[in-house]
Design an enzyme around this catalytic site. Structure first.
Site, mmCIF file in Angstrom:
data_model
loop_
_atom_site.group_PDB
_atom_site.id
_atom_site.type_symbol
_atom_site.label_atom_id
_atom_site.label_comp_id
_atom_site.label_asym_id
_atom_site.label_seq_id
_atom_site.Cartn_x
_atom_site.Cartn_y
_atom_site.Cartn_z
ATOM 1 N N TYR A 1 0.973 -1.073 -0.105
ATOM 2 C CA TYR A 1 0.003 0.138 0.126
ATOM 3 C C TYR A 1 0.939 1.235 -0.124
ATOM 4 O O TYR A 1 1.934 1.298 0.843
ATOM 5 C CB TYR A 1 -0.973 0.005 1.204
ATOM 6 C CG TYR A 1 -1.701 1.284 1.468
ATOM 7 C CD1 TYR A 1 -2.793 1.660 0.376
ATOM 8 C CD2 TYR A 1 -1.424 2.139 2.454
ATOM 9 C CE1 TYR A 1 -3.562 2.804 0.547
ATOM 10 C CE2 TYR A 1 -2.266 3.193 2.462
ATOM 11 C CZ TYR A 1 -3.261 3.623 1.605
ATOM 12 O OH TYR A 1 -4.030 4.782 1.873
ATOM 13 N N ASP B 1 9.098 2.983 -0.553
ATOM 14 C CA ASP B 1 8.069 3.501 0.421
ATOM 15 C C ASP B 1 8.368 2.996 1.766
ATOM 16 O O ASP B 1 7.943 1.882 2.363
ATOM 17 C CB ASP B 1 6.923 3.077 -0.022
ATOM 18 C CG ASP B 1 5.678 3.685 0.959
ATOM 19 O OD1 ASP B 1 5.943 4.122 1.895
ATOM 20 O OD2 ASP B 1 4.418 3.489 0.308
ATOM 21 N N LYS C 1 4.538 8.802 9.194
ATOM 22 C CA LYS C 1 4.266 7.917 10.309
ATOM 23 C C LYS C 1 5.165 8.428 11.586
ATOM 24 O O LYS C 1 4.978 9.465 12.014
ATOM 25 C CB LYS C 1 4.069 6.263 10.153
ATOM 26 C CG LYS C 1 2.844 6.234 9.163
ATOM 27 C CD LYS C 1 2.570 4.661 9.360
ATOM 28 C CE LYS C 1 1.049 4.756 8.512
ATOM 29 N NZ LYS C 1 0.951 4.172 7.260
#
Ligand SMILES: *Cc1c(COP(=O)(O)O)cnc(C)c1O
Length: 428
Positions: free
Chosen positions: A144, A239, A267
């Site tokens: 994702y 990523d 994050k």
């Protein structure tokens, strides 16, 4: 039985917000039941609207690495807030943060701050396309990368056919440039480059995947990506929005000894407030506006309050032995749960990398999306709800990784394992 305030709030939320939530997984659709509405959090715990306490293994999906409401982070946010919330003009704190990121992640020579992981990957993709003058991108099934159009794609009907949208509203025209391959499959990526290497702008990958449960890339797979991108002039994008500053201080790149051309972060670097970033080779980053022709901007990019939370978090994770302790906690949890399941005769295993872990209702940890999907999801759902009842909050879907914070000490982990022993006994 008196009605739970969570039920009342959920009913109310659904009247004005689609599904009652602002991000789909929070709605408990995968596991069923009522989402818990959280009122406060501290250290390894949070409390719901009924006042029930949970050991939290999501940590806001990764950011809460130093524990919830760490006093240093809260203080930094309060102090920054008194100086003003947003200026729309540069600040010294943004330079500090950029320098810190460049120092910690060796492949990042220049960096740009944004406000979400989605923005970071979307911008990295645009930069890769702008820099190479190519349109095609490669991603891997089950990874994702946020919700940008070109990335909401699943594999097509056959190898080397382009993907299908995973969301309504994504034009076929966008996803026809996205090739979706199997994670950890070297032969497939070699074939893709052999067929159309000169058309591929970039390969984007979660080097430690955390959005199809926890799945680790093999070193050989990441080495193949590095070699093929270099040979064919494509940009390798790691990523690390989830695994960066999570599997280790310098992320997956250090763990695997591989340098990406561009890296997306998020994050942890916001410490619970909206900070994300993308960065990498200086020659690539020089193609970004205002220097170059690749456009990207943000009203709240580098927001002073968010940067204060992020910088304080980046300081705290550099305390001595931080990652050894974090990894030991995740490992203690994975080992303890696996042993408890074995005692009860439940088919289950668990794995961890740094402060991330995966729970699998299968004999062995999966290596790709298809293997992950083959796990016993019904069992996971039963386990999830029984653990919730016991005051342990795991991610509400079998497809998600879990996270420990530095505040998850041995007592917290052992309390979790004791609860799981009770629950596994009912599942055997
Ligand atoms: C969470 C995540 C994103 C998206 O970040 P947001 O801040 O939710 O937009 C992108 N990539 C990975 C690997 C993620 O885990």
């Amino acid at each position: 039985m008196t009605e739970s305030r969570n039920d009342t709030l959920f009913a109310r939320a659904q009247k004005t917000t689609p599904g009652g939530v602002n991000s789909p997984v929070r709605a408990f659709r995968s596991v069923g039941g009522t989402p818990r509405f959280i009122t406060r959090a501290e250290g390894p715990y949070f409390w719901d609207a009924d006042g029930k306490r949970y050991i939290d293994y999501i940590g806001s999906w990764g950011p809460a690495i130093v524990g919830h409401a760490h006093p240093d982070v809260v203080k930094a946010v309060q102090e920054a807030a008194t100086r003003g919330l947003s200026f729309g003009a540069p600040t010294e704190a943004e330079i500090d943060m950029a320098e810190e990121i460049c120092r910690l992640v060796p492949s990042i020579e220049q960096v740009r701050l944004v406000s979400s992981g989605t923005e970071a990957t979307m911008s990295a993709l645009r930069l890769a396309r702008g820099a190479t003058g190519r349109d095609k991108i490669v991603k891997f099934e089950g990874c994702y990368h946020g919700h940008a159009d070109s990335l909401l794609v699943k594999a097509g009907s056959g190898l080397l056919t382009f993907g299908n949208p995973t969301s309504a509203g994504v034009p076929e025209d966008f996803v026809k440039h996205t090739l979706v391959l199997d994670y950890n499959n070297i032969a497939q990526i070699e074939e893709a480059f052999a067929n159309m290497g000169s058309e591929i702008a970039c390969v984007i990958v979660e080097p430690v995947a955390g959005n199809m449960n926890l799945i680790k890339a093999t070193p050989e797979f990441l080495q193949a990506l590095r070699r093929l991108c270099t040979e064919h002039g494509a940009v390798l994008i790691f990523d690390e929005v989830m695994c960066g500053f999570r599997v280790g201080l310098k992320g997956a790149q250090e763990l695997y000894g591989i340098q990406a051309d561009l890296t997306a972060l998020g994050k942890v670097i916001g410490g619970g407030l909206p900070v994300a970033a993308f960065g990498g080779r200086a020659d690539l980053m020089a193609k970004m506006a205002p220097l170059g022709a690749v456009y990207q901007a943000g009203t709240l990019s580098g927001n002073p309050v968010a940067v204060a939370a992020g910088m304080t978090t980046l300081k705290l994770i550099q305390e001595p032995d931080f990652y050894d302790k974090l990894a030991a906690s995740a490992k203690r949890l994975a080992t303890g749960l696996t042993a408890a399941a074995k005692e009860a005769g439940v088919t289950f295993c668990a794995d961890s990398e740094g402060g991330m872990f995966g729970l699998y209702f299968s004999e062995t940890p999966p290596n790709n999306y298809a293997e992950m999907m083959a796990g016993d999801r019904a069992k996971f759902n039963t386990f999830f709800h029984a653990m919730l009842e016991e005051g342990v909050y795991f991610a509400p879907a079998a497809f998600e990784a879990g996270f420990v914070s530095i505040q998850h000490d041995d007592a917290v982990i052992d309390a979790t394992i004791a609860a799981a022993r009770k629950v596994f006994a009912t599942l055997g």
